[in-house]
Design a protein around this motif. Sequence first.
Motif, PDB file in Angstrom:
ATOM      1  N   ASN A 106       0.864  -1.121   0.153  1.00  0.00           N
ATOM      2  CA  ASN A 106       0.078  -0.094  -0.030  1.00  0.00           C
ATOM      3  C   ASN A 106       0.885   1.413   0.238  1.00  0.00           C
ATOM      4  O   ASN A 106       0.494   2.121  -0.806  1.00  0.00           O
ATOM      5  CB  ASN A 106      -0.949  -0.080   1.247  1.00  0.00           C
ATOM      6  CG  ASN A 106      -1.766   1.209   1.432  1.00  0.00           C
ATOM      7  OD1 ASN A 106      -2.893   1.319   0.724  1.00  0.00           O
ATOM      8  ND2 ASN A 106      -1.304   2.273   2.433  1.00  0.00           N
ATOM      9  N   SER A 109       2.426   2.334  -3.268  1.00  0.00           N
ATOM     10  CA  SER A 109       1.600   2.799  -4.349  1.00  0.00           C
ATOM     11  C   SER A 109       2.122   4.333  -4.651  1.00  0.00           C
ATOM     12  O   SER A 109       1.385   4.822  -5.489  1.00  0.00           O
ATOM     13  CB  SER A 109       0.145   2.528  -3.853  1.00  0.00           C
ATOM     14  OG  SER A 109      -0.448   1.486  -3.780  1.00  0.00           O
ATOM     15  N   LEU A 135      -0.648  -3.909  -6.819  1.00  0.00           N
ATOM     16  CA  LEU A 135       0.121  -2.702  -6.422  1.00  0.00           C
ATOM     17  C   LEU A 135       0.469  -2.488  -8.316  1.00  0.00           C
ATOM     18  O   LEU A 135       0.230  -1.105  -8.501  1.00  0.00           O
ATOM     19  CB  LEU A 135       1.199  -2.728  -5.691  1.00  0.00           C
ATOM     20  CG  LEU A 135       2.305  -1.931  -6.113  1.00  0.00           C
ATOM     21  CD1 LEU A 135       1.712  -0.449  -5.472  1.00  0.00           C
ATOM     22  CD2 LEU A 135       3.633  -2.244  -5.614  1.00  0.00           C
ATOM     23  N   ARG A 138      -2.765  -0.877  -9.888  1.00  0.00           N
ATOM     24  CA  ARG A 138      -2.848   0.439  -9.425  1.00  0.00           C
ATOM     25  C   ARG A 138      -2.079   1.533  -9.950  1.00  0.00           C
ATOM     26  O   ARG A 138      -2.359   2.664 -10.444  1.00  0.00           O
ATOM     27  CB  ARG A 138      -2.887   0.552  -8.024  1.00  0.00           C
ATOM     28  CG  ARG A 138      -4.128   0.002  -7.235  1.00  0.00           C
ATOM     29  CD  ARG A 138      -4.166   0.390  -5.744  1.00  0.00           C
ATOM     30  NE  ARG A 138      -2.919   0.105  -4.992  1.00  0.00           N
ATOM     31  CZ  ARG A 138      -2.783  -1.046  -4.296  1.00  0.00           C
ATOM     32  NH1 ARG A 138      -3.630  -1.858  -4.108  1.00  0.00           N
ATOM     33  NH2 ARG A 138      -1.833  -1.184  -3.623  1.00  0.00           N
ATOM     34  N   THR A 139      -0.726   1.092 -10.393  1.00  0.00           N
ATOM     35  CA  THR A 139       0.241   1.900 -10.683  1.00  0.00           C
ATOM     36  C   THR A 139       0.622   1.923 -12.119  1.00  0.00           C
ATOM     37  O   THR A 139       1.322   2.880 -12.515  1.00  0.00           O
ATOM     38  CB  THR A 139       1.322   2.070  -9.686  1.00  0.00           C
ATOM     39  OG1 THR A 139       2.160   0.364  -9.874  1.00  0.00           O
ATOM     40  CG2 THR A 139       1.045   2.051  -8.206  1.00  0.00           C
TER      41      THR A 139
END
Length: 408
Positions: A106, A109, A135, A138-139
Amino acid sequence: MIQATLDVATIRKDFPILQREVNGKPLVYLDNAATSQTPRQVIDVIVDYYQNYNANIHRGVHALSQEATDAYEAARKKIQEHFNIAKSHEVIFTSGTTHSINLVANGFSSFLKKGDEVLVSAMEHHSNIVPWQMLCERTGGTLKVIPMNQEGELIMEEYHKLLTERTKLVFCNHISNALGTINPIEEIIEAAHKVGAAVLIDGAQAAPHIRADLQALDVDFYTISAHKVCGPTGVGMLYGKEEWLKKLPPYQGGGEMIAEVTFEKTTYADLPHKFEAGTPNICGGIAFGAALDYMNGIGFDEIAHYEEELLHYATEKLLVIEGLRIYGTAAKKTSVISFNIEGIHPYDIGTILDKLGIAVRTGHHCAQPIMDFYQIPGTVRASFSFYNTKEEVDSLVEGVKRAKNMLV
């Protein structure tokens, strides 16, 4: 191989559960990679907490709160000393290894961006795969895999080829839960640092067998769960270098992790409290420290020597059984044997063993990519601890033979 000198008969008396029967048979507990058993010395600490000084910590001025706070922080110091961690505030109490890994994922991120690369080994537990996949989703980062060979060893030449200036994070278990392989984490860490990547080592399976020196390893993050080292469930440790823990944002918001709160702005507490929101598992943390005391009292060198004896003894005995194949034959491994018998589903073997009072684990062991690599649905896994005996290994071998005769 050094001859072990543990007094196993006396040690076994410390574990009340080892005296019970299952299905009318003496319990033979060989599922230690999933969770170790708990000695009376740790159970007594848990009972003492709830009977005598159960209170919330850090906030109270009354006597019980201070006693609980002192015991909890003393446990943090025990963990620091056990793993040779430079500063006590680099020890973050968590609910276990999975929580610890997700906390780091987290936090990253905020740093990872499209085109950055994350490396994981091919023999990871799902808890060290799924958070990094999330991860990358999300990125926009890319997940790459360090391959393994048929012996269950990482192919280090390929690892070095995968490392580039785009590599930002490397994740690997210290010991494979499914195969027992001891990975060359010193080489993994050193090589990753040369390209500027951070390294997280999942130490959940190593902690019962190896007393890792985290300063000597120079690792950035290291995780363990107390229930693997004769402690309670629901508590664990994340070690992080101070420089990294200061960079990462808090994982959860709430009480304890704040310095000051207004409706306009919140400032966060110093380490370690920045990552310890809410009322923690106070009793669990104290018992975690007691469990490390217990295992250090026995001695990790003695534990390692004895478990190596058990591993060699069990390997030789099992390989006599026709059609039995062991998965994970690395030159360096710990006391875990994953095996199948040709033509028999591992679940069926495990079920018959249970009827005989023998507890093993069957299935993919939360390591499905390993099973896919070997093209099998799962394995029977027998995992040994310092309180197991050669007589229990003999019971396992006879049980497997009986299961084979019934199922073939």
